[in-house]
Design a protein around this motif. Sequence first.
Motif, PDB file in Angstrom:
ATOM      1  N   MET A 199       0.829  -1.214   0.000  1.00  0.00           N
ATOM      2  CA  MET A 199       0.000   0.000   0.000  1.00  0.00           C
ATOM      3  C   MET A 199       0.858   1.257   0.000  1.00  0.00           C
ATOM      4  O   MET A 199       0.560   2.216  -0.714  1.00  0.00           O
ATOM      5  N   ILE A 200       1.907   1.247   0.813  1.00  0.00           N
ATOM      6  CA  ILE A 200       2.801   2.407   0.872  1.00  0.00           C
ATOM      7  C   ILE A 200       3.495   2.599  -0.465  1.00  0.00           C
ATOM      8  O   ILE A 200       3.603   3.719  -0.972  1.00  0.00           O
ATOM      9  N   ASN A 201       3.949   1.515  -1.067  1.00  0.00           N
ATOM     10  CA  ASN A 201       4.591   1.583  -2.375  1.00  0.00           C
ATOM     11  C   ASN A 201       3.617   2.157  -3.404  1.00  0.00           C
ATOM     12  O   ASN A 201       3.973   3.030  -4.198  1.00  0.00           O
ATOM     13  N   SER A 202       2.385   1.682  -3.369  1.00  0.00           N
ATOM     14  CA  SER A 202       1.367   2.175  -4.295  1.00  0.00           C
ATOM     15  C   SER A 202       1.080   3.655  -4.047  1.00  0.00           C
ATOM     16  O   SER A 202       0.905   4.426  -4.996  1.00  0.00           O
ATOM     17  N   ALA A 203       1.036   4.052  -2.775  1.00  0.00           N
ATOM     18  CA  ALA A 203       0.766   5.451  -2.446  1.00  0.00           C
ATOM     19  C   ALA A 203       1.896   6.361  -2.914  1.00  0.00           C
ATOM     20  O   ALA A 203       1.654   7.490  -3.350  1.00  0.00           O
ATOM     21  N   LEU A 204       3.126   5.868  -2.833  1.00  0.00           N
ATOM     22  CA  LEU A 204       4.258   6.665  -3.313  1.00  0.00           C
ATOM     23  C   LEU A 204       4.226   6.810  -4.830  1.00  0.00           C
ATOM     24  O   LEU A 204       4.593   7.854  -5.375  1.00  0.00           O
ATOM     25  N   TYR A 233      -5.724   6.249   2.028  1.00  0.00           N
ATOM     26  CA  TYR A 233      -5.257   6.997   3.191  1.00  0.00           C
ATOM     27  C   TYR A 233      -5.997   6.609   4.467  1.00  0.00           C
ATOM     28  O   TYR A 233      -5.449   6.739   5.557  1.00  0.00           O
ATOM     29  N   ARG A 234      -7.203   6.143   4.328  1.00  0.00           N
ATOM     30  CA  ARG A 234      -7.933   5.708   5.520  1.00  0.00           C
ATOM     31  C   ARG A 234      -7.217   4.520   6.166  1.00  0.00           C
ATOM     32  O   ARG A 234      -7.008   4.491   7.373  1.00  0.00           O
ATOM     33  N   GLU A 235      -6.838   3.549   5.354  1.00  0.00           N
ATOM     34  CA  GLU A 235      -6.112   2.386   5.881  1.00  0.00           C
ATOM     35  C   GLU A 235      -4.721   2.778   6.359  1.00  0.00           C
ATOM     36  O   GLU A 235      -4.275   2.342   7.421  1.00  0.00           O
ATOM     37  N   LEU A 236      -4.024   3.604   5.605  1.00  0.00           N
ATOM     38  CA  LEU A 236      -2.681   4.025   6.011  1.00  0.00           C
ATOM     39  C   LEU A 236      -2.730   4.836   7.304  1.00  0.00           C
ATOM     40  O   LEU A 236      -1.815   4.764   8.122  1.00  0.00           O
ATOM     41  N   PRO A 296      -0.083   8.984  -5.481  1.00  0.00           N
ATOM     42  CA  PRO A 296      -0.643   9.555  -4.255  1.00  0.00           C
ATOM     43  C   PRO A 296      -2.145   9.863  -4.332  1.00  0.00           C
ATOM     44  O   PRO A 296      -2.828   9.850  -3.312  1.00  0.00           O
ATOM     45  N   MET A 297      -2.659  10.105  -5.516  1.00  0.00           N
ATOM     46  CA  MET A 297      -4.072  10.465  -5.651  1.00  0.00           C
ATOM     47  C   MET A 297      -5.010   9.274  -5.454  1.00  0.00           C
ATOM     48  O   MET A 297      -6.177   9.460  -5.124  1.00  0.00           O
TER      49      MET A 297
END
Length: 151
Positions: free
Chosen positions: A41-46, A54-57, A49-50
């Motif tokens: 998830m973090i990799n995907s968010a990086l 973010y709720r899970e993170l 970002p859009m």
Amino acid sequence: MIPLYAALAMNTAALGLVRTGLDWSEMLIAAGNVVDKRSRMINSALRSPMTADYRELGKMVPEKVAAFGDAAEILVGAWAKWQKALTTQARHLASGDALDCANTGSDYRLIDAFTRAFEAPGEALMPLHRAATDNARRLGRAARRSSEERA
């Protein structure tokens, strides 16, 4: 009667330690799965970002703080109970009542105080175990829903 009580108390404490070991193993497996899924998830968010979850993170830190806070509270409570039991035993021994052979309550209190020390690790592990396994289940369901939507 005291040897039987002591044997049963020690057996119960030993079984509790076995259960703690099993829960610890289950928690480590669940934590590994959670770390794997959240790392993705973090990799995907990086990368995007859009579209990040973010709720899970945003749950990552508060969940850990709550679980470790609950575990610390349990440990302090268990330590206080253990200290009270040992203090009661010390007072009893100092009073001279322990020298009375007919007074076996002292022996039972000592056995209870000794075995109580084995209960604390399992009790303190419960909130951490619950958080890790709940996260693994939730993230597993989310991953299945996501794969079903793509299919």
